[in-house]
Design a protein around this motif. Sequence first.
Motif, PDB file in Angstrom:
ATOM      1  N   ARG A 166       1.171  -1.268  -0.004  1.00  0.00           N
ATOM      2  CA  ARG A 166      -0.200   0.283  -0.328  1.00  0.00           C
ATOM      3  C   ARG A 166       0.724   1.319  -0.569  1.00  0.00           C
ATOM      4  O   ARG A 166       0.593   2.152  -0.987  1.00  0.00           O
ATOM      5  CB  ARG A 166      -1.396  -0.326   1.433  1.00  0.00           C
ATOM      6  CG  ARG A 166      -2.110   0.016   0.885  1.00  0.00           C
ATOM      7  CD  ARG A 166      -2.751   0.499   2.063  1.00  0.00           C
ATOM      8  NE  ARG A 166      -2.708  -0.382   3.452  1.00  0.00           N
ATOM      9  CZ  ARG A 166      -3.694  -1.210   3.471  1.00  0.00           C
ATOM     10  NH1 ARG A 166      -3.555  -2.684   2.608  1.00  0.00           N
ATOM     11  NH2 ARG A 166      -2.633  -1.992   4.667  1.00  0.00           N
ATOM     12  N   LEU A 210       1.269   4.254  -2.874  1.00  0.00           N
ATOM     13  CA  LEU A 210       0.390   5.570  -2.891  1.00  0.00           C
ATOM     14  C   LEU A 210       2.082   6.492  -3.233  1.00  0.00           C
ATOM     15  O   LEU A 210       1.436   8.092  -3.752  1.00  0.00           O
ATOM     16  CB  LEU A 210       0.156   5.797  -1.085  1.00  0.00           C
ATOM     17  CG  LEU A 210      -0.672   5.666  -0.927  1.00  0.00           C
ATOM     18  CD1 LEU A 210      -0.956   5.607   0.865  1.00  0.00           C
ATOM     19  CD2 LEU A 210      -2.595   6.089  -1.276  1.00  0.00           C
ATOM     20  N   ALA A 245       0.860   8.959  -5.878  1.00  0.00           N
ATOM     21  CA  ALA A 245       0.776  10.327  -5.482  1.00  0.00           C
ATOM     22  C   ALA A 245       2.851  11.198  -7.003  1.00  0.00           C
ATOM     23  O   ALA A 245       2.739  12.207  -7.031  1.00  0.00           O
ATOM     24  CB  ALA A 245       2.075  10.423  -4.301  1.00  0.00           C
TER      25      ALA A 245
END
Length: 194
Positions: A71, A75, A79
């Motif tokens: 995860r 992310l 981003a």
Amino acid sequence: MSDALPFTLAAVALLGSPGPAIAALLAVGRAQGFRASLPFFIALQLGLALAAGLSTAGLVSVFTAIPAVERALMLIALAYLVWLAWKIGSAPLGGVEVSTASSLGQGFLLGIANPKAYLAFASLIASFAILPRGSVGDGAAKWAILVAVMIVVDLAWLAAGAALGGLKLSSRAERAMNLAMAAGILAAAALAFL
């Protein structure tokens, strides 16, 4: 029987299809020209080569087996890709100037954090056997072919971006091109995370 030729052809198709790295190569090539974009290109290739090595060695599977790590990596990658899309989409007309130092970091980060590349590497590595499956030689041969294909395909996309930079576009067409490249990055990122 060796799958070297089918592996290479599949690598060209998967790695040459539009994604975040290709959109960035087009944008940087268009903004800075071929020669000035080479530091970005080299750093991108180093990041992609490392990502291909991690995939070939099976280390990506280890990272993704731990849900919290997977995860976090997703992310971070998401981003960065959203930031890259924003930077390209909001670039002033005439393109963005990127210093050599920042282009090295940005290129490497894009290569190592590119979810489309990991999906392509995993698919290719699992689907073909060049030497006896599971051998060190098989992994090394696949890695070498992936790196060679990436260099050739990405050089072609960089040259295409540099050629686009020579076009005299209206302000509206240039803004549309920037937005299309940004949308391509976001679409590739979205597909990779589905």
